[in-house]
Motif scaffolding. Structure first.
Motif, short mmCIF file in Angstrom:
data_model
loop_
_atom_site.label_atom_id
_atom_site.label_comp_id
_atom_site.label_asym_id
_atom_site.label_seq_id
_atom_site.Cartn_x
_atom_site.Cartn_y
_atom_site.Cartn_z
N ASP A 22 -56.33 21.78 -32.29
CA ASP A 22 -55.07 21.60 -31.59
C ASP A 22 -54.31 22.91 -31.57
O ASP A 22 -54.11 23.53 -32.61
N GLY A 23 -53.87 23.30 -30.39
CA GLY A 23 -52.93 24.40 -30.34
C GLY A 23 -51.55 23.88 -30.70
O GLY A 23 -51.33 22.69 -30.85
N PRO A 24 -50.57 24.76 -30.83
CA PRO A 24 -49.22 24.31 -31.12
C PRO A 24 -48.67 23.46 -29.98
O PRO A 24 -49.03 23.66 -28.82
N SER A 25 -47.81 22.50 -30.30
CA SER A 25 -47.21 21.66 -29.27
C SER A 25 -46.18 22.49 -28.51
O SER A 25 -45.14 22.84 -29.06
N PRO A 26 -46.46 22.83 -27.26
CA PRO A 26 -45.54 23.69 -26.52
C PRO A 26 -44.30 22.92 -26.08
O PRO A 26 -44.35 21.70 -25.89
N PRO A 37 -52.25 18.52 -22.02
CA PRO A 37 -52.69 19.79 -22.61
C PRO A 37 -53.65 20.52 -21.68
O PRO A 37 -54.87 20.40 -21.79
N GLY A 39 -53.86 23.95 -20.96
CA GLY A 39 -54.04 25.39 -21.07
C GLY A 39 -55.46 25.79 -20.68
O GLY A 39 -56.42 25.06 -20.92
N SER A 42 -58.87 24.72 -22.43
CA SER A 42 -58.86 23.41 -23.09
C SER A 42 -60.07 22.61 -22.64
O SER A 42 -60.45 22.63 -21.46
N ASN A 224 -50.33 15.67 -25.68
CA ASN A 224 -50.72 16.94 -26.31
C ASN A 224 -52.15 16.98 -26.81
O ASN A 224 -52.59 18.01 -27.34
N GLU A 256 -52.99 26.32 -25.87
CA GLU A 256 -51.62 26.34 -25.38
C GLU A 256 -51.57 27.02 -24.01
O GLU A 256 -52.18 28.09 -23.81
N ARG A 259 -47.54 31.39 -20.73
CA ARG A 259 -46.19 31.34 -20.21
C ARG A 259 -45.85 32.66 -19.50
O ARG A 259 -46.11 33.74 -20.04
#
Length: 261
Positions: A22-26, A37, A39, A42, A224, A256, A259
């Motif tokens: 799991d990446g961080p919860s954006p 999710p 990204g 993924s 997520n 993630e 951005r």
């Protein structure tokens, strides 16, 4: 996009299939997390079992999905979600656009064999693949489209096999049935949204006349993390064998989203 793309996607899946990361919860809209999710990189792998009259039919198989880059479809930038079975040279690309506020839109899908495009269908207007915020008893119209190629349902363009392409009128309604914990062989996923997807299809066949079919499918979505389980009707051609299926998450890797500064 050629055979290199398929081999790269397969290699990526093989490299990540054993890691549930799991990446961080954006952050999302306001204080809400991003639901989907998506990204780049993924990926998810699933086991798939077909059933006939509630009895397993054939051996279980596997398939995988991974986000791999973006492309312009219908004047809109969309992400490519590749779906493939490791070891086979057939795969599909789905084109999804997430506005990260209200909707994940689907703009179409393409079909490939050995890196060669064998079929494509594009949606205008786009289908509402997923709507935010999910809540129990919320319903929405995913699609309502006339004279669509059956490719839009993942079927052959010529469903009556007479050498001429057929069309289908499609209406898809989604409903959030409940929110529940789901335990599968991979583990327990708390707070999954159970979605019912009802597909109303009227086939217009050049030799077989018209046929109306309703398919009902369920999906368990964990914000997520992605889709954890699918079950329900396999989508079949008129007068074809009717099967159900169960697909369960085997492994996943969430990246993630990048951005823009």
């Amino acid at each position: 996009m050629g055979r290199y793309y398929y081999l790269a996607a397969a290699a990526f899946w093989l490299a990540s299939a054993c890691s549930n990361v799991d990446g961080p919860s954006p952050p999302g809209n306001g204080s809400d997390p991003l639901y989907y999710p998506n990204g780049d990189g993924s990926s998810w792998s699933y086991t798939y079992q077909r059933y006939f009259n509630n009895v397993p039919f054939g051996d279980p198989t596997e398939y995988a999905e991974t986000f791999d880059g973006s492309v312009v479809v219908g004047g809109r930038t969309a992400q490519r979600l590749a779906r493939f079975t490791p070891g086979l040279d057939e795969y599909q690309l789905f084109f999804l656009a997430d506005d990260e506020k209200n909707v994940v839109a689907q703009w179409g899908r393409e079909f490939y064999v050995g890196g060669r495009l064998t079929g494509a269908v594009y949606f205008d207007p786009a289908w509402n693949f997923l709507l935010y915020p999910l809540r129990v008893n919320r319903s929405w119209s995913e699609a309502k489209q006339l004279r669509l190629s059956p490719l839009g349902l993942g079927l052959p363009a010529d469903v009556d096999n007479d050498g001429r392409d057929d069309t289908v009128d499609v209406e898809i309604v989604c409903h959030v049935v409940t929110k529940e914990d789901l335990t599968i062989p991979l583990g327990t996923f708390e707070g999954c949204y159970k979605l019912r997807r009802t597909i109303y299809a009227t086939f217009h066949m050049t030799s077989g006349g018209e046929a109306e079919i309703t398919y009902v499918r369920y999906a368990w979505f964990k914000p997520n993390k992605g889709f954890v389980q699918y079950t329900g009707d396999e989508i079949y051609v008129p007068n074809g064998a009717r099967y159900t299926f169960l697909a369960q998450l085997k492994s996943y890797r969430v990246v993630e989203p990048s951005r823009a500064s």
